[in-house]
Design a protein around this motif. Structure first.
Motif, mmCIF file in Angstrom:
data_model
loop_
_atom_site.group_PDB
_atom_site.id
_atom_site.type_symbol
_atom_site.label_atom_id
_atom_site.label_comp_id
_atom_site.label_asym_id
_atom_site.label_seq_id
_atom_site.Cartn_x
_atom_site.Cartn_y
_atom_site.Cartn_z
ATOM 1 N N PRO A 208 0.862 -1.096 -0.146
ATOM 2 C CA PRO A 208 0.036 -0.133 -0.051
ATOM 3 C C PRO A 208 0.837 1.332 -0.029
ATOM 4 C CG PRO A 208 -0.891 -1.468 1.392
ATOM 5 C CD PRO A 208 0.225 -2.012 1.204
ATOM 6 N N LEU A 209 0.397 2.250 -0.756
ATOM 7 C CA LEU A 209 1.172 3.644 -0.922
ATOM 8 C C LEU A 209 1.019 4.213 0.304
ATOM 9 C CD1 LEU A 209 0.706 4.151 -4.860
ATOM 10 C CD2 LEU A 209 2.487 3.123 -3.608
ATOM 11 N N ARG A 210 -0.102 4.256 1.112
ATOM 12 C CA ARG A 210 -0.386 4.884 2.131
ATOM 13 C C ARG A 210 -1.147 4.137 3.066
ATOM 14 N NH1 ARG A 210 -5.831 6.476 1.843
ATOM 15 N NH2 ARG A 210 -6.666 6.255 -0.308
ATOM 16 N N PRO A 211 -1.096 4.650 4.398
ATOM 17 C CA PRO A 211 -1.843 3.524 5.391
ATOM 18 C C PRO A 211 -3.244 3.508 5.069
ATOM 19 C CG PRO A 211 -0.222 5.308 6.569
ATOM 20 C CD PRO A 211 -0.537 5.454 5.079
ATOM 21 N N GLY A 212 -3.781 2.272 4.954
ATOM 22 C CA GLY A 212 -5.100 1.933 4.604
ATOM 23 C C GLY A 212 -5.460 2.070 3.127
ATOM 24 N N GLY A 213 -4.469 2.230 2.558
ATOM 25 C CA GLY A 213 -4.560 2.297 0.995
ATOM 26 C C GLY A 213 -4.818 0.835 0.216
ATOM 27 N N TYR A 214 -5.144 0.962 -0.889
ATOM 28 C CA TYR A 214 -5.231 -0.260 -1.780
ATOM 29 C C TYR A 214 -4.030 -1.173 -1.914
ATOM 30 C CZ TYR A 214 -6.608 -3.624 -5.349
ATOM 31 O OH TYR A 214 -6.667 -4.821 -6.199
ATOM 32 N N GLU A 215 -4.155 -2.421 -1.595
ATOM 33 C CA GLU A 215 -2.807 -3.157 -1.358
ATOM 34 C C GLU A 215 -2.878 -3.883 -2.715
ATOM 35 O OE1 GLU A 215 -0.811 -6.473 1.693
ATOM 36 O OE2 GLU A 215 -2.707 -5.592 2.047
ATOM 37 N N PHE A 216 -1.829 -3.695 -3.613
ATOM 38 C CA PHE A 216 -1.891 -4.103 -4.777
ATOM 39 C C PHE A 216 -1.314 -5.758 -4.776
ATOM 40 C CE2 PHE A 216 -1.501 0.199 -5.820
ATOM 41 C CZ PHE A 216 -2.702 0.274 -6.848
ATOM 42 N N ALA A 217 -0.334 -5.888 -3.417
ATOM 43 C CA ALA A 217 0.123 -6.978 -3.292
ATOM 44 C C ALA A 217 -0.659 -8.135 -3.020
ATOM 45 C CB ALA A 217 1.324 -7.012 -2.366
ATOM 46 N N ARG A 218 -1.820 -7.895 -2.375
ATOM 47 C CA ARG A 218 -2.946 -8.980 -1.854
ATOM 48 C C ARG A 218 -3.659 -9.130 -3.121
ATOM 49 N NH1 ARG A 218 -6.543 -7.360 2.684
ATOM 50 N NH2 ARG A 218 -7.299 -5.481 0.915
ATOM 51 N N ASP A 219 -4.104 -8.202 -3.950
ATOM 52 C CA ASP A 219 -4.599 -8.671 -5.104
ATOM 53 C C ASP A 219 -3.887 -9.377 -6.060
ATOM 54 O OD1 ASP A 219 -6.582 -8.484 -6.953
ATOM 55 O OD2 ASP A 219 -6.072 -6.651 -7.842
ATOM 56 N N MET A 220 -2.574 -9.090 -6.468
ATOM 57 C CA MET A 220 -1.861 -9.978 -7.169
ATOM 58 C C MET A 220 -1.657 -11.267 -6.681
ATOM 59 S SD MET A 220 0.675 -7.154 -8.766
ATOM 60 C CE MET A 220 1.876 -7.941 -9.729
ATOM 61 N N TYR A 221 -1.447 -11.420 -5.473
ATOM 62 C CA TYR A 221 -1.237 -12.542 -4.755
ATOM 63 C C TYR A 221 -2.072 -13.541 -5.318
ATOM 64 C CZ TYR A 221 -0.013 -16.443 -1.424
ATOM 65 O OH TYR A 221 0.136 -17.529 -0.661
ATOM 66 N N PHE A 222 -3.640 -13.174 -5.180
ATOM 67 C CA PHE A 222 -4.515 -14.168 -5.272
ATOM 68 C C PHE A 222 -4.928 -14.450 -6.774
ATOM 69 C CE2 PHE A 222 -5.551 -13.059 -0.587
ATOM 70 C CZ PHE A 222 -5.920 -14.199 -0.644
ATOM 71 N N GLN A 223 -4.259 -13.610 -7.470
ATOM 72 C CA GLN A 223 -4.112 -13.868 -9.134
ATOM 73 C C GLN A 223 -2.972 -14.717 -9.144
ATOM 74 O OE1 GLN A 223 -5.049 -10.570 -11.662
ATOM 75 N NE2 GLN A 223 -5.771 -9.470 -9.915
ATOM 76 N N ARG A 224 -2.112 -15.293 -8.344
ATOM 77 C CA ARG A 224 -0.921 -15.779 -8.534
ATOM 78 C C ARG A 224 0.111 -15.201 -9.505
ATOM 79 N NH1 ARG A 224 -2.137 -21.938 -9.641
ATOM 80 N NH2 ARG A 224 -0.287 -22.229 -8.940
ATOM 81 N N ILE A 225 0.037 -13.783 -9.121
ATOM 82 C CA ILE A 225 1.118 -13.234 -9.789
ATOM 83 C C ILE A 225 2.305 -12.868 -8.849
ATOM 84 C CG2 ILE A 225 1.631 -10.957 -11.151
ATOM 85 C CD1 ILE A 225 -1.229 -11.134 -12.102
ATOM 86 N N GLY A 226 3.554 -13.090 -9.351
ATOM 87 C CA GLY A 226 4.743 -12.910 -8.534
ATOM 88 C C GLY A 226 5.447 -11.708 -8.796
ATOM 89 N N ALA A 227 5.232 -10.951 -9.658
ATOM 90 C CA ALA A 227 5.914 -9.985 -10.174
ATOM 91 C C ALA A 227 5.187 -9.071 -11.174
ATOM 92 C CB ALA A 227 7.537 -10.226 -10.460
ATOM 93 N N SER A 228 5.674 -7.804 -11.081
ATOM 94 C CA SER A 228 4.909 -7.012 -12.250
ATOM 95 C C SER A 228 6.057 -5.956 -12.826
ATOM 96 C CB SER A 228 3.868 -6.143 -11.969
ATOM 97 O OG SER A 228 4.396 -5.092 -10.709
ATOM 98 N N GLY A 229 5.987 -5.363 -13.885
ATOM 99 C CA GLY A 229 6.735 -4.267 -14.670
ATOM 100 C C GLY A 229 6.496 -4.102 -15.790
ATOM 101 N N TYR A 230 7.564 -3.601 -16.939
ATOM 102 C CA TYR A 230 7.143 -3.470 -18.259
ATOM 103 C C TYR A 230 8.170 -3.990 -18.907
ATOM 104 C CZ TYR A 230 10.942 -0.043 -16.897
ATOM 105 O OH TYR A 230 11.989 0.473 -16.408
ATOM 106 N N ALA A 231 7.757 -3.979 -20.487
ATOM 107 C CA ALA A 231 8.616 -4.938 -21.228
ATOM 108 C C ALA A 231 9.674 -3.927 -21.817
ATOM 109 C CB ALA A 231 7.767 -5.550 -22.447
ATOM 110 N N LEU A 232 10.968 -4.558 -21.945
ATOM 111 C CA LEU A 232 12.138 -3.706 -22.634
ATOM 112 C C LEU A 232 12.288 -4.280 -23.957
ATOM 113 C CD1 LEU A 232 14.374 -3.875 -19.561
ATOM 114 C CD2 LEU A 232 13.001 -1.958 -20.216
ATOM 115 N N GLY A 233 12.131 -3.522 -24.929
ATOM 116 C CA GLY A 233 12.375 -3.995 -26.343
ATOM 117 C C GLY A 233 11.137 -4.536 -27.093
#
Length: 313
Positions: A208-233
Protein backbone atom coordinates in the motif's frame (compact mmCIF):
# COMPACT_ATOMS: atom_id res chain seq x y z
CA UNK A 1 -24.50 -8.93 73.90
CA UNK A 2 -24.94 -6.61 70.91
CA UNK A 3 -23.79 -9.41 68.58
CA UNK A 4 -26.29 -11.86 70.03
CA UNK A 5 -29.14 -9.35 69.62
CA UNK A 6 -28.29 -8.78 65.95
CA UNK A 7 -28.14 -12.52 65.37
CA UNK A 8 -31.58 -12.99 66.93
CA UNK A 9 -33.00 -10.16 64.80
CA UNK A 10 -31.66 -11.77 61.60
CA UNK A 11 -33.25 -15.10 62.53
CA UNK A 12 -36.57 -13.36 63.20
CA UNK A 13 -36.52 -11.65 59.81
CA UNK A 14 -35.70 -14.96 58.08
CA UNK A 15 -38.69 -16.64 59.76
CA UNK A 16 -40.96 -13.78 58.70
CA UNK A 17 -39.85 -14.03 55.05
CA UNK A 18 -39.97 -17.83 54.90
CA UNK A 19 -43.63 -18.18 53.71
CA UNK A 20 -43.16 -15.72 50.84
CA UNK A 21 -39.96 -17.38 49.68
CA UNK A 22 -41.52 -20.85 49.78
CA UNK A 23 -44.36 -19.62 47.59
CA UNK A 24 -41.90 -18.71 44.80
CA UNK A 25 -39.89 -21.90 45.00
CA UNK A 26 -39.33 -23.60 41.60
CA UNK A 27 -38.56 -27.23 40.73
CA UNK A 28 -34.93 -26.29 40.01
CA UNK A 29 -34.53 -25.10 43.58
CA UNK A 30 -34.11 -21.39 42.71
CA UNK A 31 -35.60 -18.84 45.12
CA UNK A 32 -36.77 -15.77 43.16
CA UNK A 33 -39.55 -13.20 43.69
CA UNK A 34 -42.84 -13.68 41.87
CA UNK A 35 -42.31 -10.75 39.45
CA UNK A 36 -38.93 -11.99 38.29
CA UNK A 37 -40.20 -15.56 38.05
CA UNK A 38 -43.10 -14.50 35.83
CA UNK A 39 -40.80 -12.44 33.62
CA UNK A 40 -38.30 -15.26 33.20
CA UNK A 41 -41.15 -17.66 32.48
CA UNK A 42 -42.48 -15.46 29.69
CA UNK A 43 -38.95 -15.03 28.32
CA UNK A 44 -38.43 -18.79 28.40
CA UNK A 45 -41.68 -19.34 26.52
CA UNK A 46 -40.77 -16.71 23.93
CA UNK A 47 -37.33 -18.22 23.34
CA UNK A 48 -38.88 -21.68 23.08
CA UNK A 49 -41.35 -20.40 20.47
CA UNK A 50 -38.53 -18.76 18.51
CA UNK A 51 -36.46 -21.93 18.64
CA UNK A 52 -39.43 -24.03 17.48
CA UNK A 53 -40.01 -21.67 14.54
CA UNK A 54 -36.29 -21.65 13.68
CA UNK A 55 -36.02 -25.43 13.49
CA UNK A 56 -39.08 -25.77 11.29
CA UNK A 57 -38.51 -27.58 7.98
CA UNK A 58 -36.21 -25.51 5.75
CA UNK A 59 -35.53 -22.78 8.33
CA UNK A 60 -32.12 -24.09 9.41
CA UNK A 61 -30.76 -24.15 5.85
CA UNK A 62 -29.62 -20.47 5.78
CA UNK A 63 -27.48 -21.15 8.85
CA UNK A 64 -25.25 -23.53 6.88
CA UNK A 65 -23.32 -20.75 5.08
CA UNK A 66 -23.06 -18.93 8.41
CA UNK A 67 -21.42 -22.00 9.93
CA UNK A 68 -19.21 -22.29 6.82
CA UNK A 69 -18.07 -18.70 7.42
CA UNK A 70 -17.29 -19.48 11.05
CA UNK A 71 -15.02 -22.26 9.78
CA UNK A 72 -13.13 -19.74 7.65
CA UNK A 73 -12.86 -17.42 10.65
CA UNK A 74 -11.40 -20.32 12.60
CA UNK A 75 -8.76 -20.76 9.90
CA UNK A 76 -7.67 -17.12 10.15
CA UNK A 77 -7.67 -17.34 13.94
CA UNK A 78 -5.20 -20.25 13.95
CA UNK A 79 -1.78 -19.53 15.43
CA UNK A 80 0.00 -21.18 12.49
CA UNK A 81 -0.84 -22.45 9.04
CA UNK A 82 -3.09 -25.53 9.37
CA UNK A 83 -2.07 -28.72 7.56
CA UNK A 84 -4.36 -29.83 4.73
CA UNK A 85 -3.93 -33.50 5.66
CA UNK A 86 -5.52 -32.72 9.04
CA UNK A 87 -8.27 -30.29 8.03
CA UNK A 88 -9.56 -32.29 5.05
CA UNK A 89 -10.13 -35.61 6.92
CA UNK A 90 -11.73 -33.60 9.74
CA UNK A 91 -14.25 -32.09 7.32
CA UNK A 92 -14.96 -35.48 5.70
CA UNK A 93 -15.44 -37.09 9.11
CA UNK A 94 -17.89 -34.36 10.13
CA UNK A 95 -19.87 -34.94 6.92
CA UNK A 96 -20.01 -38.69 7.67
CA UNK A 97 -21.29 -38.00 11.19
CA UNK A 98 -23.96 -35.67 9.78
CA UNK A 99 -25.09 -38.40 7.39
CA UNK A 100 -25.26 -41.01 10.15
CA UNK A 101 -27.35 -38.72 12.38
CA UNK A 102 -29.78 -37.67 9.64
CA UNK A 103 -32.75 -39.28 11.43
CA UNK A 104 -32.14 -37.61 14.80
CA UNK A 105 -34.02 -34.37 15.40
CA UNK A 106 -31.45 -32.64 17.61
CA UNK A 107 -28.16 -34.32 16.69
CA UNK A 108 -28.60 -33.82 12.94
CA UNK A 109 -28.71 -29.96 12.92
CA UNK A 110 -25.72 -29.83 15.26
CA UNK A 111 -23.79 -32.31 13.12
CA UNK A 112 -24.60 -30.34 9.95
CA UNK A 113 -23.38 -27.13 11.59
CA UNK A 114 -20.12 -28.79 12.65
CA UNK A 115 -19.72 -30.28 9.16
CA UNK A 116 -20.21 -26.84 7.58
CA UNK A 117 -17.63 -25.34 9.92
CA UNK A 118 -15.18 -28.13 9.08
CA UNK A 119 -15.83 -27.61 5.37
CA UNK A 120 -15.14 -23.87 5.68
CA UNK A 121 -11.92 -24.52 7.58
CA UNK A 122 -10.77 -27.07 4.99
CA UNK A 123 -11.78 -24.85 2.05
CA UNK A 124 -9.69 -21.95 3.38
CA UNK A 125 -6.73 -24.26 3.92
CA UNK A 126 -6.94 -25.75 0.41
CA UNK A 127 -7.46 -22.33 -1.19
CA UNK A 128 -4.30 -21.06 0.48
CA UNK A 129 -2.45 -24.10 -0.82
CA UNK A 130 -3.79 -23.52 -4.33
CA UNK A 131 -2.73 -19.89 -4.63
CA UNK A 132 0.63 -20.32 -2.91
CA UNK A 133 3.44 -19.32 -5.28
CA UNK A 134 6.93 -17.77 -5.25
CA UNK A 135 7.20 -13.97 -5.27
CA UNK A 136 10.07 -11.91 -6.62
CA UNK A 137 12.04 -10.63 -3.63
CA UNK A 138 13.91 -7.68 -5.17
CA UNK A 139 13.69 -5.53 -8.33
CA UNK A 140 15.35 -6.88 -11.47
CA UNK A 141 16.49 -4.34 -14.05
CA UNK A 142 16.57 -6.80 -16.95
CA UNK A 143 15.16 -10.32 -16.94
CA UNK A 144 14.69 -12.63 -19.90
CA UNK A 145 11.24 -14.17 -19.90
CA UNK A 146 9.64 -16.86 -22.04
CA UNK A 147 6.15 -18.22 -21.60
CA UNK A 148 2.51 -18.23 -22.64
CA UNK A 149 0.27 -15.16 -22.64
CA UNK A 150 -2.67 -15.95 -20.36
CA UNK A 151 -4.37 -12.54 -20.12
CA UNK A 152 -4.34 -9.51 -22.40
CA UNK A 153 -5.74 -6.16 -21.29
CA UNK A 154 -6.06 -3.14 -23.56
CA UNK A 155 -5.66 0.23 -21.87
CA UNK A 156 -5.85 3.82 -23.01
CA UNK A 157 -2.10 4.43 -23.17
CA UNK A 158 -0.60 0.95 -23.02
CA UNK A 159 -1.54 -2.71 -22.93
CA UNK A 160 -0.88 -5.27 -20.22
CA UNK A 161 -0.29 -8.98 -20.45
CA UNK A 162 0.00 -11.74 -17.86
CA UNK A 163 2.58 -14.36 -18.81
CA UNK A 164 2.85 -17.87 -17.42
CA UNK A 165 6.60 -18.18 -17.07
CA UNK A 166 8.29 -21.20 -18.63
CA UNK A 167 11.83 -19.77 -18.64
CA UNK A 168 13.26 -17.05 -16.42
CA UNK A 169 16.82 -15.75 -16.58
CA UNK A 170 17.99 -13.00 -14.24
CA UNK A 171 21.29 -12.69 -12.34
CA UNK A 172 21.11 -13.11 -8.58
CA UNK A 173 17.47 -14.21 -8.52
CA UNK A 174 16.60 -17.22 -6.37
CA UNK A 175 12.81 -16.88 -6.26
CA UNK A 176 11.38 -17.31 -9.76
CA UNK A 177 7.75 -16.14 -10.17
CA UNK A 178 5.30 -18.43 -11.94
CA UNK A 179 3.26 -15.60 -13.45
CA UNK A 180 4.24 -11.99 -14.20
CA UNK A 181 2.24 -8.99 -15.36
CA UNK A 182 3.99 -6.50 -17.64
CA UNK A 183 2.97 -3.37 -19.52
CA UNK A 184 3.71 -3.25 -23.24
CA UNK A 185 3.39 -0.61 -25.93
CA UNK A 186 -0.10 0.24 -27.10
CA UNK A 187 -1.27 -2.23 -29.73
CA UNK A 188 1.70 -4.59 -29.33
CA UNK A 189 0.13 -7.10 -26.90
CA UNK A 190 0.20 -10.62 -28.39
CA UNK A 191 -2.97 -12.72 -28.46
CA UNK A 192 -3.86 -15.00 -25.59
CA UNK A 193 -2.18 -18.38 -26.00
CA UNK A 194 0.90 -17.02 -27.80
CA UNK A 195 4.32 -18.21 -26.69
CA UNK A 196 6.48 -15.08 -26.29
CA UNK A 197 10.01 -14.18 -25.34
CA UNK A 198 11.14 -10.73 -24.20
CA UNK A 199 13.15 -8.79 -21.67
CA UNK A 200 11.44 -6.90 -18.87
CA UNK A 201 12.09 -4.72 -15.86
CA UNK A 202 10.38 -6.42 -12.91
CA UNK A 203 9.58 -5.45 -9.34
CA UNK A 204 7.95 -7.25 -6.41
CA UNK A 205 4.21 -6.61 -5.92
CA UNK A 206 3.62 -3.12 -4.53
CA UNK A 207 2.61 -2.66 -0.91
CA UNK A 208 0.00 0.00 0.00
CA UNK A 209 1.24 3.47 -0.95
CA UNK A 210 -0.39 5.00 2.16
CA UNK A 211 -1.84 3.65 5.43
CA UNK A 212 -5.16 2.00 4.71
CA UNK A 213 -4.62 2.29 0.95
CA UNK A 214 -5.29 -0.32 -1.68
CA UNK A 215 -2.94 -3.30 -1.36
CA UNK A 216 -1.80 -4.25 -4.84
CA UNK A 217 0.31 -7.08 -3.44
CA UNK A 218 -2.69 -8.89 -1.98
CA UNK A 219 -4.71 -8.52 -5.18
CA UNK A 220 -1.83 -9.86 -7.28
CA UNK A 221 -1.13 -12.66 -4.82
CA UNK A 222 -4.60 -14.14 -5.21
CA UNK A 223 -4.14 -13.93 -8.98
CA UNK A 224 -0.91 -15.91 -8.48
CA UNK A 225 1.17 -13.06 -9.94
CA UNK A 226 4.64 -12.89 -8.40
CA UNK A 227 6.05 -9.79 -10.13
CA UNK A 228 5.05 -6.83 -12.27
CA UNK A 229 6.86 -4.39 -14.53
CA UNK A 230 7.22 -3.35 -18.15
CA UNK A 231 8.66 -4.92 -21.28
CA UNK A 232 12.00 -3.81 -22.67
CA UNK A 233 12.30 -3.87 -26.45
CA UNK A 234 10.38 -6.08 -28.83
CA UNK A 235 8.22 -9.02 -27.83
CA UNK A 236 9.06 -12.05 -29.96
CA UNK A 237 6.35 -14.62 -30.70
CA UNK A 238 7.88 -18.10 -31.05
CA UNK A 239 6.82 -21.69 -31.42
CA UNK A 240 6.15 -23.19 -27.99
CA UNK A 241 8.42 -25.91 -26.68
CA UNK A 242 5.73 -27.16 -24.28
CA UNK A 243 1.99 -27.77 -24.64
CA UNK A 244 -0.52 -25.06 -23.76
CA UNK A 245 -2.77 -27.10 -21.52
CA UNK A 246 -6.55 -27.14 -21.19
CA UNK A 247 -6.90 -23.87 -19.27
CA UNK A 248 -4.83 -21.89 -21.78
CA UNK A 249 -6.82 -23.25 -24.70
CA UNK A 250 -10.01 -22.27 -22.89
CA UNK A 251 -8.62 -18.75 -22.27
CA UNK A 252 -7.78 -18.44 -25.99
CA UNK A 253 -11.36 -19.32 -26.96
CA UNK A 254 -12.78 -16.80 -24.47
CA UNK A 255 -10.45 -14.07 -25.75
CA UNK A 256 -11.56 -14.79 -29.32
CA UNK A 257 -15.20 -14.45 -28.25
CA UNK A 258 -14.41 -11.13 -26.59
CA UNK A 259 -12.81 -9.82 -29.77
CA UNK A 260 -15.81 -10.87 -31.89
CA UNK A 261 -18.34 -9.36 -29.45
CA UNK A 262 -16.31 -6.15 -29.19
CA UNK A 263 -16.22 -5.69 -32.98
CA UNK A 264 -19.94 -6.39 -33.27
CA UNK A 265 -20.89 -3.88 -30.56
CA UNK A 266 -18.69 -1.10 -31.96
CA UNK A 267 -20.02 -1.71 -35.47
CA UNK A 268 -23.60 -1.17 -34.26
CA UNK A 269 -23.03 1.57 -31.64
CA UNK A 270 -20.33 4.18 -32.11
CA UNK A 271 -18.66 6.61 -29.73
CA UNK A 272 -18.52 6.32 -25.96
CA UNK A 273 -21.88 4.55 -25.86
CA UNK A 274 -20.46 1.63 -27.83
CA UNK A 275 -17.21 1.70 -25.88
CA UNK A 276 -19.02 1.54 -22.54
CA UNK A 277 -21.31 -1.23 -23.81
CA UNK A 278 -18.28 -3.22 -24.95
CA UNK A 279 -16.50 -2.62 -21.65
CA UNK A 280 -19.52 -3.84 -19.69
CA UNK A 281 -19.66 -7.09 -21.67
CA UNK A 282 -16.07 -7.80 -22.72
CA UNK A 283 -13.98 -5.72 -20.29
CA UNK A 284 -12.20 -3.84 -23.11
CA UNK A 285 -11.90 -0.27 -21.85
CA UNK A 286 -9.29 1.17 -24.22
CA UNK A 287 -11.80 2.97 -26.49
CA UNK A 288 -13.50 4.99 -23.72
CA UNK A 289 -12.56 8.66 -24.05
CA UNK A 290 -10.48 10.29 -21.32
CA UNK A 291 -13.20 12.69 -20.02
CA UNK A 292 -15.75 9.87 -19.70
CA UNK A 293 -13.21 7.55 -18.12
CA UNK A 294 -12.20 10.21 -15.56
CA UNK A 295 -15.85 10.96 -14.81
CA UNK A 296 -16.51 7.29 -14.08
CA UNK A 297 -13.61 7.19 -11.64
CA UNK A 298 -14.79 10.36 -9.91
CA UNK A 299 -18.32 8.94 -9.58
CA UNK A 300 -16.99 5.56 -8.34
CA UNK A 301 -18.47 3.71 -11.32
CA UNK A 302 -15.20 2.53 -12.85
CA UNK A 303 -15.26 -0.68 -10.78
CA UNK A 304 -18.42 -1.75 -12.65
CA UNK A 305 -16.42 -2.04 -15.86
CA UNK A 306 -13.71 -4.11 -14.20
CA UNK A 307 -16.17 -6.51 -12.60
CA UNK A 308 -18.10 -6.95 -15.84
CA UNK A 309 -14.95 -7.70 -17.78
CA UNK A 310 -13.80 -10.33 -15.31
CA UNK A 311 -17.21 -12.01 -15.36
CA UNK A 312 -16.83 -12.81 -19.06
CA UNK A 313 -13.65 -14.79 -18.57
Amino acid sequence: MAGQNSHNNARARAKAWAPDIDATRRPAGLLVPDGIADATGRLRETISAWAAAEVAPGRLLPWIPVAFGFGIVGYFAADREPAWWASLPLAIGALVVAYLTRRRAIAFPLAVALAAMGAGFAAATLQTMRVAHPILQHPVSSALLAGFVEVREERERSDRIVVRVERFEAPGTTSVPQRVRVAVRKGSAPTVGSFVEFKAHLSPPLQPLRPGGYEFARDMYFQRIGASGYALGTIKVKSPSVTQGFWLRYASIIDGLREAIDKRIRAVTSGDNGSIASALITGKRDAISTPVNDAMYVSNLAHVLSISGYDVG
